[in-house]
Design a protein around this motif. Structure first.
Motif, mmCIF file in Angstrom:
data_model
loop_
_atom_site.group_PDB
_atom_site.id
_atom_site.type_symbol
_atom_site.label_atom_id
_atom_site.label_comp_id
_atom_site.label_asym_id
_atom_site.label_seq_id
_atom_site.Cartn_x
_atom_site.Cartn_y
_atom_site.Cartn_z
ATOM 1 N N TYR A 93 56.662 38.738 74.982
ATOM 2 C CA TYR A 93 55.963 38.526 74.753
ATOM 3 C C TYR A 93 54.779 38.779 75.581
ATOM 4 O O TYR A 93 55.162 38.277 76.540
ATOM 5 C CB TYR A 93 55.762 36.772 74.312
ATOM 6 C CG TYR A 93 56.975 36.340 72.979
ATOM 7 C CD1 TYR A 93 58.254 35.556 73.546
ATOM 8 C CD2 TYR A 93 57.311 36.509 71.882
ATOM 9 C CE1 TYR A 93 59.275 35.794 72.732
ATOM 10 C CE2 TYR A 93 57.995 36.466 70.936
ATOM 11 C CZ TYR A 93 59.062 35.845 71.777
ATOM 12 O OH TYR A 93 59.953 34.825 70.458
ATOM 13 N N ASN A 95 50.825 38.205 76.252
ATOM 14 C CA ASN A 95 49.727 38.144 76.370
ATOM 15 C C ASN A 95 48.599 37.512 77.208
ATOM 16 O O ASN A 95 48.971 38.657 77.789
ATOM 17 C CB ASN A 95 50.677 36.009 76.845
ATOM 18 C CG ASN A 95 49.419 34.746 77.809
ATOM 19 O OD1 ASN A 95 48.826 35.273 78.284
ATOM 20 N ND2 ASN A 95 49.367 33.854 76.537
ATOM 21 N N TRP A 107 49.451 35.045 71.430
ATOM 22 C CA TRP A 107 50.403 35.866 72.240
ATOM 23 C C TRP A 107 50.551 37.719 70.708
ATOM 24 O O TRP A 107 50.091 37.267 69.403
ATOM 25 C CB TRP A 107 51.159 34.971 71.739
ATOM 26 C CG TRP A 107 51.297 34.118 72.706
ATOM 27 C CD1 TRP A 107 50.609 32.734 72.382
ATOM 28 C CD2 TRP A 107 51.845 33.928 73.926
ATOM 29 N NE1 TRP A 107 50.724 32.007 73.075
ATOM 30 C CE2 TRP A 107 51.678 32.422 74.514
ATOM 31 C CE3 TRP A 107 52.891 34.757 74.594
ATOM 32 C CZ2 TRP A 107 51.808 32.349 75.403
ATOM 33 C CZ3 TRP A 107 53.044 34.089 75.866
ATOM 34 C CH2 TRP A 107 52.953 33.210 76.161
#
Length: 117
Positions: A93, A95, A107
């Motif tokens: 992910y 960020n 996110w």
């Protein structure tokens, strides 16, 4: 801020992948960007971060193998991953952090990296 991650896939151990994360929206207020990963049944962990001052921070498990960088002209954050190991398998992910009156985290949707042995 909206984040769109891409670049995941299946790779053999020892191989390389490069993840990309394109940011849109009010990107000028972002203070730092980073990548996190979450393996099945585990918590989401930090992989690497990069501040607007150019400071980087890496998880011990990826030091020397992964490199985080930023292309400001394209509002893109990159994660170059070399010498991949099966234990790097996870959903990754991107960020972005904005520090204002309070901290705001943004996110991306996650991209799956699978490393086969």
């Amino acid at each position: 801020v909206q984040l769109q991650a891409s670049g995941g896939g299946l790779v053999q151990a020892g191989g390389s992948l490069r993840l990309s994360c394109v940011a849109s929206g009010t990107v000028s207020l972002i203070n730092s960007v980073g990548w996190y990963r979450q393996a099945p049944g585990k918590q989401r962990d930090l992989v690497a971060t990069l501040t607007t001052d150019g400071e980087t921070n890496y998880a011990d498990s990826v030091k020397g193998r992964f490199t985080i960088s930023r292309d400001n002209a394209k509002n893109t954050v990159l994660l170059q991953m070399n010498s991949l190991k099966p234990e790097d398998t996870a959903v990754y992910y991107c960020n972005a952090v904005r520090i204002g009156i309070r901290r705001s985290d943004f996110w991306g949707q996650g991209t799956l990296v699978t490393v086969s042995s």
